[in-house]
Design a protein around this motif. Structure first.
Motif, PDB file in Angstrom:
ATOM      1  N   LYS A  66     -18.173 -67.305  47.804  1.00  0.00           N
ATOM      2  CA  LYS A  66     -18.475 -66.067  47.078  1.00  0.00           C
ATOM      3  C   LYS A  66     -18.029 -64.849  47.876  1.00  0.00           C
ATOM      4  N   THR A  67     -18.348 -64.845  49.169  1.00  0.00           N
ATOM      5  CA  THR A  67     -18.027 -63.682  49.992  1.00  0.00           C
ATOM      6  C   THR A  67     -16.529 -63.431  50.035  1.00  0.00           C
ATOM      7  N   TRP A  94     -24.814 -66.150  62.969  1.00  0.00           N
ATOM      8  CA  TRP A  94     -25.363 -66.132  61.616  1.00  0.00           C
ATOM      9  C   TRP A  94     -25.213 -64.769  60.955  1.00  0.00           C
ATOM     10  N   HIS A  95     -24.467 -63.881  61.591  1.00  0.00           N
ATOM     11  CA  HIS A  95     -24.139 -62.599  60.977  1.00  0.00           C
ATOM     12  C   HIS A  95     -22.937 -62.825  60.052  1.00  0.00           C
ATOM     13  N   SER A  96     -23.024 -62.328  58.830  1.00  0.00           N
ATOM     14  CA  SER A  96     -21.959 -62.538  57.855  1.00  0.00           C
ATOM     15  C   SER A  96     -20.661 -61.885  58.292  1.00  0.00           C
ATOM     16  N   ALA A  97     -19.573 -62.249  57.642  1.00  0.00           N
ATOM     17  CA  ALA A  97     -18.255 -61.712  57.967  1.00  0.00           C
ATOM     18  C   ALA A  97     -17.391 -61.721  56.718  1.00  0.00           C
ATOM     19  N   GLY A 121     -17.650 -70.892  55.560  1.00  0.00           N
ATOM     20  CA  GLY A 121     -17.136 -71.756  54.509  1.00  0.00           C
ATOM     21  C   GLY A 121     -15.684 -71.523  54.146  1.00  0.00           C
ATOM     22  N   GLY A 122     -15.046 -70.499  54.745  1.00  0.00           N
ATOM     23  CA  GLY A 122     -13.638 -70.242  54.484  1.00  0.00           C
ATOM     24  C   GLY A 122     -13.396 -69.477  53.194  1.00  0.00           C
ATOM     25  N   THR A 123     -12.271 -69.759  52.573  1.00  0.00           N
ATOM     26  CA  THR A 123     -11.846 -68.965  51.412  1.00  0.00           C
ATOM     27  C   THR A 123     -12.469 -69.422  50.098  1.00  0.00           C
ATOM     28  N   ASP A 124     -13.072 -70.607  50.074  1.00  0.00           N
ATOM     29  CA  ASP A 124     -13.708 -71.076  48.848  1.00  0.00           C
ATOM     30  C   ASP A 124     -15.183 -70.687  48.857  1.00  0.00           C
ATOM     31  N   PRO A 130     -24.733 -61.292  44.391  1.00  0.00           N
ATOM     32  CA  PRO A 130     -23.392 -61.047  43.847  1.00  0.00           C
ATOM     33  C   PRO A 130     -23.234 -59.595  43.386  1.00  0.00           C
ATOM     34  N   GLY A 131     -22.168 -58.964  43.827  1.00  0.00           N
ATOM     35  CA  GLY A 131     -21.871 -57.586  43.456  1.00  0.00           C
ATOM     36  C   GLY A 131     -22.487 -56.541  44.366  1.00  0.00           C
ATOM     37  N   GLN A 132     -23.452 -56.923  45.195  1.00  0.00           N
ATOM     38  CA  GLN A 132     -24.132 -55.939  46.038  1.00  0.00           C
ATOM     39  C   GLN A 132     -23.211 -55.388  47.123  1.00  0.00           C
ATOM     40  N   MET A 133     -22.408 -56.263  47.728  1.00  0.00           N
ATOM     41  CA  MET A 133     -21.481 -55.796  48.758  1.00  0.00           C
ATOM     42  C   MET A 133     -20.516 -54.753  48.182  1.00  0.00           C
ATOM     43  N   ARG A 134     -20.033 -54.991  46.985  1.00  0.00           N
ATOM     44  CA  ARG A 134     -19.116 -54.047  46.334  1.00  0.00           C
ATOM     45  C   ARG A 134     -19.795 -52.711  46.103  1.00  0.00           C
ATOM     46  N   ARG A 135     -21.017 -52.729  45.574  1.00  0.00           N
ATOM     47  CA  ARG A 135     -21.738 -51.484  45.344  1.00  0.00           C
ATOM     48  C   ARG A 135     -21.969 -50.743  46.656  1.00  0.00           C
ATOM     49  N   ASN A 136     -22.403 -51.477  47.682  1.00  0.00           N
ATOM     50  CA  ASN A 136     -22.646 -50.848  48.981  1.00  0.00           C
ATOM     51  C   ASN A 136     -21.393 -50.183  49.513  1.00  0.00           C
ATOM     52  N   SER A 137     -20.279 -50.904  49.472  1.00  0.00           N
ATOM     53  CA  SER A 137     -19.037 -50.379  50.037  1.00  0.00           C
ATOM     54  C   SER A 137     -18.552 -49.151  49.270  1.00  0.00           C
TER      55      SER A 137
END
Length: 679
Positions: A376-377, A363-366, A371-374, A330-337
């Motif tokens: 973490k991503t 199996w590559h994230s998007a 799981g749709g909109t519900d 959690p939060g890593q994608m934000r920091r990376n971006s």
């Protein structure tokens, strides 16, 4: 600012945000949900058509644009711009069946089969003609489409097929060599063919460095890598010519792989683009992968001459192609971006928009996961979209640095050829070690080509540049003589552009500037160490250094049992040269020792950090016309206080001389017109 990117960001109304969109993978009823959710997430740019050749041309010469027409119209109706790809990265099955001679061949003589992507020989005339026809039809059809904002040439040039050893490639290689050397005498001289009875008497005798009984000719290998990069660049230029001729008002780009692959010369491709775009993926096994991210970002900026650039691909979470594909916390994608934005990106895009349910990358994230909109991503994706809108004013500002780190694909290729003094000397290991020391000090550097004008720099770092031309070596020499500071790593400057050893003692091209002479290399055994005079360990490499005017700053331990065969000799030297200073590091010091050394080098050169920060807190400044923006990215698990003055664009909080960056959080301080001395 890059005028092209300014026009694009003005059209988008802010920082570009989105990803690869592959609607052909989904039923039509899904598309309406896609564009609705794109707007919800703040998406304003998507890459379309990267792998759609089989849909656009299902049979030879039969073009069908209905699907793409509908997608482009739908995007425009919902205010999403298109980065339209030329679709040439993945020829359809009919092409391989019709042109089996266009399939690539390995060095062992194995012809590869259709079934993945980039399955073509870069020198194939059949591929060039088929791809050229597709690009022409595509550009003619969509050049005036209102959704079109950017042309995306190919995809990751040379990622899977950079080197082909077929007879067609052999003929093209010979043509390239004729252009480079003119005649066989020139080639024989450059390749050193007097060794092992390799002298060529007829062009027909020359083939690519295919699998052979012993070590292939090193310069033959180096030239084949150069040729292979150029063959792909020729295809890129062909696509670019079509786009510029038929769609002159729309900029073009291609997604470069920075340090993910060493197969193509990124600088040469960057020069052929209107906007530099890169793909960057974390190495999951690296606990400090965010530092590698920053290195790639600084290289992207260096490839673009300091102008803002686009992050064309990264991942919201796990990738699919590493041995262990670890999800982001959690939060890593934000920091990376936001770290990419901090280092000059005016766009943040992902592979891909909707996670695939079938195929090699399911199996590559998007951005929109299985799981749709519900999920973490999705929550992080929409939150980041809001924050990027809050950072709209940052676009167009530049990262300015007094430090240049010289980076060259030719040196990378040369260093990692067989039959060098030590297989443990790896190009990126050396570059990363020096870069990491700067990163931990809060000092920003541009990774630039050795031919870059250095006159506006205070400090130039050369951590690993075994190959250098006379012209580039003279440029660095003049930079130091005229008052600049430079630091050079071991085994640099030792060979010329033909991979011929520079005689008279190492480090060859830099010997006079450094005020030393290296008598002999003493690479260490596997996992071996040597102690330095300060008690710290050194690894990988040692040298017998003789000072020729330079002063010794650190030496190898005087005890041969600790210092090895170079006991008592210099490990780090400093040489006053003209009006400047040149340092030499004859080993790979520990991280702490290298950090302390480069801190001293920077201090003497007058280089200062963006902010005084402890290790683990990333600090970068972007400078605009009316304000500067201090990005503070906390990669630690503790709150960190920092001296700062201004307003955090993400939270609205005001820092009046001090700010606390919470654990794992990011702040972007708008510093207004405050002079650096008062911050």
């Amino acid at each position: 600012m890059n005028d092209v990117l300014k026009q694009l960001s003005d059209r988008l109304g802010g920082i570009a945000y989105g990803g690869d969109y592959n609607p052909e993978q989904w039923p039509r009823e899904v598309w309406d949900e896609d564009v609705r959710l794109m707007r919800e997430a703040g998406v304003n740019l998507v890459t379309v058509g990267v792998f759609s050749w089989a849909f656009l041309e299902p049979r030879p010469g039969q073009y069908e644009f209905g699907l793409l027409d509908e997608v482009m119209d739908l995007l425009h109706a919902h205010g999403v711009a298109a980065d339209l790809a030329t679709a040439t990265a993945s020829p359809p099955p009919w092409f391989s069946l019709r042109h089996p001679e266009a399939l690539p061949v390995t060095a062992e003589g194995v012809r590869l089969s259709h079934g993945s992507r980039q399955t073509f020989c870069p020198s194939s005339p059949a591929y060039a003609e088929a791809a050229g026809r597709l690009v022409e039809r595509l550009v003619e059809r969509y050049r005036d489409h209102p959704a079109l904002a950017l042309w995306h040439l190919h995809n990751e040039w040379g990622n899977h097929n950079a080197h082909c050893y077929c007879d067609t490639s052999a003929g093209a290689f010979r043509d390239w060599l004729r252009d480079r050397y003119g005649d066989l005498d020139g080639l024989n001289q450059a390749w050193g063919t007097a060794f092992w009875s390799q002298r060529y008497g007829d062009w027909a005798e020359i083939v690519p460095p295919r699998a052979t009984a012993a070590v292939p000719n090193p310069t033959q290998q180096l030239d084949f890598w150069r040729f292979s990069s150029h063959a792909l660049l020729t295809l890129h230029r062909r696509e670019a010519e079509t786009v510029r001729r038929l769609s002159p008002g729309v900029p073009l780009t291609t997604n470069l792989l920075v340090t993910l692959e060493k197969k193509v010369d990124g600088f040469s491709f960057a020069r052929e683009c209107d906007v530099v775009s890169v793909d960057q993926y974390l190495t999951a096994a690296d606990p400090e992968a965010h530092i590698g991210l920053s290195l790639d970002a600084d290289l992207a900026r260096g490839m673009g001459g300091g102008a803002p650039w686009l992050l064309m691909e990264h991942s919201t979470s796990a990738v699919n192609w590493q041995p262990r594909n670890v999800a982001k916390t959690p939060g890593q994608m934000r920091r990376n971006s936001l770290a990419h934005v901090a280092r000059g990106a005016d766009g943040v895009l992902y592979f891909q928009w909707r996670q695939s349910r079938a195929g090699a990358e399911k199996w590559h994230s998007a951005m929109l996961p299985h799981g749709g909109t519900d999920t973490k991503t999705w929550r992080e994706v929409t939150a980041l979209g809001r924050e990027l809108r809050a950072l709209a004013e940052v676009r167009g500002s530049r990262v300015e640095s007094d430090v240049a780190l010289l980076f060259d694909w030719n040196a990378w290729w040369t260093l990692e050829m067989p039959a060098t003094p030590s297989q443990d000397v790896r190009y990126l290991d050396q570059v990363r070690a020096w870069y990491e020391a700067l990163w931990s000090l809060g000092i920003t550097c541009d990774l630039v080509h050795p031919s870059t004008d250095l006159s506006d720099r205070r400090l130039v770092l050369v951590p690993s540049l075994c190959l250098t031309s006379d012209a580039d070596a003279s440029s660095l020499d003049a930079f130091v003589r005229e008052g600049g500071h430079a630091a050079v790593g071991f085994f640099s400057g030792v060979v010329d552009e033909n991979d011929h050893v520079r005689l008279g003692g190492h480090p060859g091209a830099y010997r006079e500037m450094l005020g030393i002479r290296v008598d002999e290399f003493f690479p260490l055994r596997e996992a071996g160490t040597a102690l330095l005079s300060d008690g710290s360990p050194a690894r990988v490499w040692t040298e017998l250094v003789e000072p020729r005017g330079a002063e010794t700053i650190v030496s190898f331990d005087e005890d041969p049992s600790a210092g090895g065969p170079v006991a008592g000799h210099p490990a780090v030297t400093r040489n006053a040269y003209g009006d400047g200073v040149a340092w030499y590091v004859a080993t790979r010091p520990s991280a702490g020792t290298l950090r302390a050394l480069l801190a001293r080098v920077c201090r003497e050169a007058g280089v200062t950090a963006a902010a005084e920060v402890p290790p683990g807190l990333e600090a970068v400044r972007r400078s605009g016309r009316d304000a500067t923006y201090l990005f503070l990215i906390n990669h630690t698990t503790r709150d960190v206080p920092v001296r700062a003055k201004g307003t955090d664009l993400l939270s609205g909080a005001v820092a009046d001389g001090a700010a606390v960056v919470p654990a794992g959080d990011v702040m972007v301080i708008r510093e207004d017109g405050t002079p650096p001395s008062e911050r």
